[in-house]
Design a protein around this motif. Structure first.
Motif, short mmCIF file in Angstrom:
data_model
loop_
_atom_site.label_atom_id
_atom_site.label_comp_id
_atom_site.label_asym_id
_atom_site.label_seq_id
_atom_site.Cartn_x
_atom_site.Cartn_y
_atom_site.Cartn_z
N MET A 246 2.35 1.20 -3.87
CA MET A 246 1.81 -0.06 -4.38
C MET A 246 1.27 -0.85 -3.19
SD MET A 246 3.84 -3.20 -6.29
CE MET A 246 4.28 -2.19 -7.70
N VAL A 247 0.09 -1.46 -3.36
CA VAL A 247 -0.47 -2.29 -2.30
C VAL A 247 -0.29 -3.76 -2.66
CG1 VAL A 247 -2.14 -0.58 -1.48
CG2 VAL A 247 -2.77 -2.12 -3.35
N ALA A 248 -0.20 -4.61 -1.64
CA ALA A 248 0.06 -6.03 -1.87
C ALA A 248 -0.45 -6.85 -0.70
CB ALA A 248 1.56 -6.26 -2.06
N ASP A 249 -0.63 -8.14 -0.96
CA ASP A 249 -0.98 -9.08 0.10
C ASP A 249 0.26 -9.50 0.88
OD1 ASP A 249 -3.81 -9.31 -0.51
OD2 ASP A 249 -3.17 -10.37 -2.33
N HIS A 250 1.37 -9.63 0.19
CA HIS A 250 2.62 -10.05 0.81
C HIS A 250 3.78 -9.31 0.16
CE1 HIS A 250 0.47 -13.44 2.67
NE2 HIS A 250 -0.07 -13.63 1.48
N VAL A 251 4.85 -9.09 0.92
CA VAL A 251 6.07 -8.51 0.38
C VAL A 251 7.25 -9.37 0.86
CG1 VAL A 251 7.68 -6.56 0.42
CG2 VAL A 251 5.23 -6.14 0.20
N ILE A 252 8.09 -9.80 -0.06
CA ILE A 252 9.29 -10.55 0.27
C ILE A 252 10.48 -9.61 0.14
CG2 ILE A 252 10.76 -12.52 -0.32
CD1 ILE A 252 8.29 -13.87 -1.50
N VAL A 253 11.19 -9.39 1.23
CA VAL A 253 12.33 -8.49 1.25
C VAL A 253 13.61 -9.31 1.17
CG1 VAL A 253 13.53 -6.68 2.52
CG2 VAL A 253 11.04 -6.82 2.62
N THR A 254 14.41 -9.10 0.12
CA THR A 254 15.61 -9.91 -0.08
C THR A 254 16.87 -9.04 -0.18
OG1 THR A 254 15.33 -9.91 -2.49
CG2 THR A 254 14.31 -11.72 -1.26
#
Length: 347
Positions: A246-254
């Motif tokens: 999957m491609v994205a502009d941002h990824v938030i890792v929690t």
């Protein structure tokens, strides 16, 4: 039960949502539904051996001292800059900061220094206390102070307040106002937020293998890329264990801190999760971060029997006066009380 608290309703977006969707009330009982467990006047403070402490002479002065010290550490405005407790906080900070850099100052050492200064100021007027068995007044005050230290540990998840950075403590901001619980639980908030998303957007059970970031941009037009190649121009690509991406502009890792620590650095120095590896200043910060254990223990009684709202004061772990039957973990427990008035469930 569990994570149901809104810590301050003033300006809280969670409180606004909970109010809008009527999640603050329920046909079923819930933790702290009547606010009784948040009312300090409801609590009886009992010392090891079964001795109930006088609130005005033993509990309230130490409670006020602890609150003044924490307000100072959190940079909250003082109501009275000239009162004794504020002056103790100021002296505690100056004493410790002059002997070490601010970066080495902990919340725990600041609190303990404040307690030492308080006890020293009262040394000449330390009258005998009667009716408390082998307890001395100083030991009782130290025990009450530890009650509030244990409560503070539950707020921060710090196993030991001496590991909690003093400077960082002032960066934490809580919303003002009453602290309440959500009757229908945080899941009601999550479901409300998720309802605004198109169907199928949330994917559960997708195990992430690697996060590829800083992907080189290609075929850019006006800085955005063409329609045919725009997916390939997004700076992050997520690789899943099932082989999909999957491609994205941002990824938030929690992920939890333990998982993050294991993911950022392999034994050979490479990154297990991020490609390329995160910058050293980030991995070093992750390496230094710590955490403790905070457990909620719920006990259901056969009947209520008017169980009191208890704050528990214990002897020090190395004291010869301590009762052997009291386990070590209970000595780190600050309180025990019904989760609402007349409930037979204790927390």
């Amino acid at each position: 039960m569990g994570a149901t608290w809104i810590h301050g309703i003033g300006g809280s977006p969670v409180h606004e949502i909970a109010t809008e969707i009527h999640a603050l009330s329920s046909d079923q009982p819930w933790e702290c539904m009547d606010g009784s467990s948040e009312d300090p006047t409801r609590f009886s403070t009992v010392a090891e051996g079964g001795f109930e402490l006088d609130r005005s002479s033993l509990v309230e002065p130490v409670s006020t001292l602890f609150k003044s010290l924490m307000d100072y550490a959190q940079k909250k405005p003082a109501v009275d800059n000239n009162n004794d407790f504020h002056n103790i906080a100021l002296k505690s900070f100056k004493s410790l900061s002059s002997s070490s850099s601010n970066g080495g100052l902990s919340v725990g050492s600041f609190l303990r220094k404040g307690l030492d200064l308080y006890l020293a100021s009262k040394e000449k007027e330390q009258e005998e206390v009667f009716g408390y068995g082998n307890w001395k007044k100083k030991s009782l005050e130290e025990g009450v102070f530890q009650v509030y230290e244990n409560t503070q540990r539950t707020y921060t998840s710090a196993g030991d307040l001496s590991t909690l950075d003093y400077v960082a403590e002032s960066e934490y901001r809580m919303c003002s106002g009453e602290e309440i619980t959500i009757a229908k639980g945080y899941m009601s908030i999550i479901q409300y937020l998720a309802s605004a998303l198109p169907p199928g957007v949330i994917q559960l059970g997708k195990r992430v293998k690697q996060i590829e970031w800083q992907i080189q941009m290609v075929d850019m037009e006006n800085g955005y890329g063409s329609n045919e190649t725009s997916d390939y121009n997004r700076p992050v690509k997520i690789h899943f264990c099932d082989g999909s991406t999957m491609v994205a502009d941002h990824v938030i890792v929690t992920v939890s801190l333990g998982v993050l620590k294991a993911a950022v650095v392999e034994e050979d120095g490479s990154s297990a999760l991020f490609s390329p590896p995160l910058p050293s200043f980030k991995t070093e910060a992750i390496r230094r971060l710590g955490f403790g254990v905070v457990n909620k223990l719920f006990v259901q009684l056969n009947s209520n029997n008017n169980f009191p709202f208890l704050q528990m004061v214990f002897h020090k772990a190395d004291s010869e006066l301590r009762r052997e039957e009291v386990p070590w973990w209970m000595r780190k427990t600050a309180s025990m009380f019904p989760i609402y008035e007349n409930s037979n469930v204790l927390l």
